[in-house]
Design a protein around this motif. Structure first.
Motif, PDB file in Angstrom:
ATOM      1  N   TYR A  75      30.577 107.999  46.887  1.00 49.08           N
ATOM      2  CA  TYR A  75      30.280 109.429  47.018  1.00 49.08           C
ATOM      3  C   TYR A  75      29.081 109.592  47.939  1.00 49.08           C
ATOM      4  O   TYR A  75      27.999 109.073  47.668  1.00 49.08           O
ATOM      5  N   LYS A  76      29.282 110.320  49.040  1.00 48.67           N
ATOM      6  CA  LYS A  76      28.190 110.590  49.983  1.00 48.67           C
ATOM      7  C   LYS A  76      27.737 112.033  49.806  1.00 48.67           C
ATOM      8  O   LYS A  76      28.521 112.975  49.988  1.00 48.67           O
ATOM      9  N   ASN A  77      26.468 112.232  49.432  1.00 52.30           N
ATOM     10  CA  ASN A  77      25.989 113.600  49.242  1.00 52.30           C
ATOM     11  C   ASN A  77      25.504 114.202  50.568  1.00 52.30           C
ATOM     12  O   ASN A  77      25.560 113.562  51.619  1.00 52.30           O
ATOM     13  N   ASP A  78      25.041 115.421  50.513  1.00 55.60           N
ATOM     14  CA  ASP A  78      24.664 116.136  51.737  1.00 55.60           C
ATOM     15  C   ASP A  78      23.443 115.538  52.425  1.00 55.60           C
ATOM     16  O   ASP A  78      23.172 115.839  53.591  1.00 55.60           O
ATOM     17  N   ASP A  79      22.692 114.700  51.706  1.00 56.67           N
ATOM     18  CA  ASP A  79      21.537 114.021  52.310  1.00 56.67           C
ATOM     19  C   ASP A  79      21.914 112.672  52.906  1.00 56.67           C
ATOM     20  O   ASP A  79      21.041 111.918  53.365  1.00 56.67           O
ATOM     21  N   GLY A  80      23.198 112.345  52.876  1.00 55.08           N
ATOM     22  CA  GLY A  80      23.653 111.074  53.421  1.00 55.08           C
ATOM     23  C   GLY A  80      23.433 109.891  52.502  1.00 55.08           C
ATOM     24  O   GLY A  80      23.526 108.733  52.934  1.00 55.08           O
ATOM     25  N   GLU A  81      23.156 110.159  51.227  1.00 59.11           N
ATOM     26  CA  GLU A  81      22.956 109.089  50.254  1.00 59.11           C
ATOM     27  C   GLU A  81      24.280 108.776  49.553  1.00 59.11           C
ATOM     28  O   GLU A  81      25.012 109.681  49.164  1.00 59.11           O
ATOM     29  N   ILE A  82      24.555 107.490  49.381  1.00 60.64           N
ATOM     30  CA  ILE A  82      25.833 107.054  48.809  1.00 60.64           C
ATOM     31  C   ILE A  82      25.626 106.492  47.411  1.00 60.64           C
ATOM     32  O   ILE A  82      24.710 105.702  47.164  1.00 60.64           O
ATOM     33  N   THR A  83      26.493 106.914  46.497  1.00 57.46           N
ATOM     34  CA  THR A  83      26.555 106.353  45.153  1.00 57.46           C
ATOM     35  C   THR A  83      27.878 105.611  45.018  1.00 57.46           C
ATOM     36  O   THR A  83      28.931 106.140  45.361  1.00 57.46           O
ATOM     37  N   ILE A  84      27.820 104.369  44.531  1.00 55.09           N
ATOM     38  CA  ILE A  84      29.009 103.522  44.397  1.00 55.09           C
ATOM     39  C   ILE A  84      29.411 103.391  42.938  1.00 55.09           C
ATOM     40  O   ILE A  84      28.577 103.193  42.059  1.00 55.09           O
ATOM     41  N   MET A  85      30.720 103.501  42.683  1.00 48.14           N
ATOM     42  CA  MET A  85      31.297 103.247  41.366  1.00 48.14           C
ATOM     43  C   MET A  85      32.419 102.226  41.508  1.00 48.14           C
ATOM     44  O   MET A  85      33.148 102.234  42.496  1.00 48.14           O
ATOM     45  N   ASN A  86      32.583 101.352  40.516  1.00 47.05           N
ATOM     46  CA  ASN A  86      33.626 100.321  40.538  1.00 47.05           C
ATOM     47  C   ASN A  86      33.537  99.487  41.823  1.00 47.05           C
ATOM     48  O   ASN A  86      34.452  99.457  42.649  1.00 47.05           O
ATOM     49  N   SER A  87      32.438  98.786  41.972  1.00 50.22           N
ATOM     50  CA  SER A  87      32.133  98.076  43.216  1.00 50.22           C
ATOM     51  C   SER A  87      33.176  97.013  43.562  1.00 50.22           C
ATOM     52  O   SER A  87      33.828  96.425  42.689  1.00 50.22           O
ATOM     53  N   LEU A  88      33.301  96.784  44.857  1.00 50.99           N
ATOM     54  CA  LEU A  88      34.276  95.834  45.406  1.00 50.99           C
ATOM     55  C   LEU A  88      33.687  95.206  46.662  1.00 50.99           C
ATOM     56  O   LEU A  88      33.165  95.919  47.528  1.00 50.99           O
ATOM     57  N   ARG A  89      33.740  93.882  46.781  1.00 44.26           N
ATOM     58  CA  ARG A  89      33.317  93.239  48.023  1.00 44.26           C
ATOM     59  C   ARG A  89      34.296  93.586  49.138  1.00 44.26           C
ATOM     60  O   ARG A  89      35.507  93.583  48.943  1.00 44.26           O
ATOM     61  N   VAL A  90      33.771  93.851  50.312  1.00 39.92           N
ATOM     62  CA  VAL A  90      34.614  94.199  51.462  1.00 39.92           C
ATOM     63  C   VAL A  90      34.171  93.401  52.690  1.00 39.92           C
ATOM     64  O   VAL A  90      33.108  92.789  52.705  1.00 39.92           O
ATOM     65  N   SER A  91      34.987  93.440  53.727  1.00 36.35           N
ATOM     66  CA  SER A  91      34.694  92.719  54.961  1.00 36.35           C
ATOM     67  C   SER A  91      33.502  93.339  55.680  1.00 36.35           C
ATOM     68  O   SER A  91      33.072  94.457  55.373  1.00 36.35           O
ATOM     69  N   LYS A  92      32.983  92.614  56.654  1.00 39.05           N
ATOM     70  CA  LYS A  92      31.882  93.144  57.458  1.00 39.05           C
ATOM     71  C   LYS A  92      32.297  94.430  58.163  1.00 39.05           C
ATOM     72  O   LYS A  92      31.498  95.361  58.293  1.00 39.05           O
ATOM     73  N   LYS A  93      33.543  94.488  58.603  1.00 40.94           N
ATOM     74  CA  LYS A  93      34.034  95.678  59.298  1.00 40.94           C
ATOM     75  C   LYS A  93      33.967  96.910  58.396  1.00 40.94           C
ATOM     76  O   LYS A  93      33.491  97.971  58.805  1.00 40.94           O
ATOM     77  N   VAL A  94      34.429  96.770  57.162  1.00 38.48           N
ATOM     78  CA  VAL A  94      34.403  97.897  56.227  1.00 38.48           C
ATOM     79  C   VAL A  94      32.968  98.163  55.781  1.00 38.48           C
ATOM     80  O   VAL A  94      32.569  99.322  55.603  1.00 38.48           O
ATOM     81  N   GLU A  95      32.185  97.111  55.622  1.00 38.76           N
ATOM     82  CA  GLU A  95      30.780  97.303  55.252  1.00 38.76           C
ATOM     83  C   GLU A  95      30.033  98.070  56.347  1.00 38.76           C
ATOM     84  O   GLU A  95      29.168  98.902  56.050  1.00 38.76           O
TER      85      GLU A  95
END
Length: 293
Positions: A75-95
C-alpha cells in the motif's frame, strides 16, 4: 561474480540460468550470518490494483518440491510511503519497481504463521516492524524479529489511512485481515480466506497432488478444511463469516491463491455456503454451519 572487500566475502551459488534465484551467502566479520528465504517463481512485475494498492504474486516453498501460492500486498500512501503485508521475496527487477513506487516504511504481519521474508525487508529498507496481537507470544507462530510494535485491532495499519485490522475469533492461533476502503472496498486476507482455485506459481506437486488430497484446493473462495483443522480449537470459527460479509467490499487479495478483483463479496458468500451446506466438508466443532450468509 566473486567480490572481496574488508567487510565481507560473497560466495556465489551456481545455478542453471532458468533456476529460481538462490540468495548469496554473506559471512560478516563479527556478526551473525543471516539467511533469508530464497526467491521463488513469481510474476515479472508488480500488479496495480488501485492507485494505492499493488500486489506481487509468487509462491512459498515448503520442504522439497512443494510450493504454494503466496501474494504480497503493498500500500502506497499519498506521501509515497509503502506498507507491506504478507511479504514475499522478489527479483531485483521487481524490487527496483518497489523502490520506484515509493519508500518501504512499514512491514506488518497480519497472521501468525506468515512472515518468513519480513526480516529481509526490514534489513534492506530499514522499515519498522509491526505484528498482530498475540502472535509474538504464541509458541507455534512463525519465527520473526521481536517487536514491541503491536497493531491495534479495529484501528488502521501504519501508513494506511482509513484501513482497519480485524482479528478473527475462536482460533487456536492469531489470524487477521485488513479492510481497505480503496477500489470499492478491498479485503487483504491472512489465512482465513483462500482462493482454492489455485495460483499461477503453485508447484505441480501441490497443484495436482497435495492440494486436492489435503482439501486446500477447494475450487472456491472460502475457508478450506485444512485451515479449520490447523487453526481450530473446538470452537465455532464460522462466527467470523457474518462479520466479514457485513463489510462493504468488492475485491479480496488472498495471501494464498489468485486475487479476486471485482465481485468478490458474492464469490465469498457462495464459498462460505459450500461449507455450511456440506458441499465442502467442515471440521466438526470448528465450523458449525449455523452462521449462514
Amino acid at each position: 561474480n566473486v567480490r572481496f572487500d574488508h567487510k565481507s566475502i560473497l560466495i556465489p551459488r551456481i545455478t542453471p540460468r532458468d533456476a529460481p534465484f538462490k540468495p548469496t551467502t554473506r559471512i560478516i566479520m563479527g556478526a551473525t550470518k543471516k539467511k533469508y528465504p530464497s526467491i521463488q517463481p513469481h510474476d515479472k512485475h508488480l500488479t496495480k490494483v488501485t492507485d494505492n494498492v499493488y500486489t506481487a504474486h509468487g509462491c512459498f516453498q515448503f520442504k522439497g518440491p512443494v510450493k504454494i501460492a503466496l501474494c504480497m500486498t503493498l500500500y502506497k500512501n499519498d506521501d509515497g510511503e509503502i506498507t507491506i503485508m504478507n511479504s514475499l521475496r522478489v527479483s531485483k527487477k521487481v524490487e527496483d519497481e518497489i523502490r520506484k513506487l515509493g519508500t518501504v516504511k512499514h512491514v506488518c504481519r497480519i497472521v501468525s504463521n506468515h512472515g518468513a521474508a519480513d526480516e529481509y525487508y526490514l534489513d534492506t529498507f530499514g522499515a519498522t516492524y509491526w505484528d498482530i496481537p498475540g502472535a509474538q507470544e504464541h509458541p507455534k507462530s512463525s519465527k520473526v524479529p521481536a517487536t514491541t510494535n503491536i497493531l491495534e485491532v479495529g484501528g488502521p495499519l501504519p501508513g494506511i489511512p482509513d484501513s482497519k485490522l480485524m482479528l478473527l475469533d475462536n482460533l487456536a492461533q492469531p489470524d487477521g485481515m485488513v479492510y481497505l476502503k480503496d477500489g470499492g472496498g478491498i479485503l487483504v486476507s491472512g489465512d482465513f480466506i483462500q482462493n482454492g482455485r489455485g495460483g499461477a506459481h503453485d508447484s505441480f506437486v501441490f497443484s495436482k497432488i497435495l492440494g486436492p488430497v489435503s482439501g486446500i484446493k477447494t475450487h472456491a473462495l472460502t475457508t478450506p478444511p485444512t485451515y479449520q483443522a490447523f487453526y481450530g480449537k473446538g470452537e465455532d470459527m464460522s462466527v467470523n463469516c457474518p462479520i466479514i460479509m457485513a463489510l462493504d467490499f468488492d475485491s479480496i487479495i488472498c495471501a494464498h491463491g489468485k486475487s479476486v478483483i471485482g465481485g468478490a463479496k458474492e464469490d465469498l458468500r457462495k464459498g462460505f455456503e459450500l461449507i455450511n451446506t456440506g458441499k465442502i466438508k467442515g471440521i466438526g466443532e470448528n465450523w458449525s454451519g449455523k452462521n449462514r450468509v
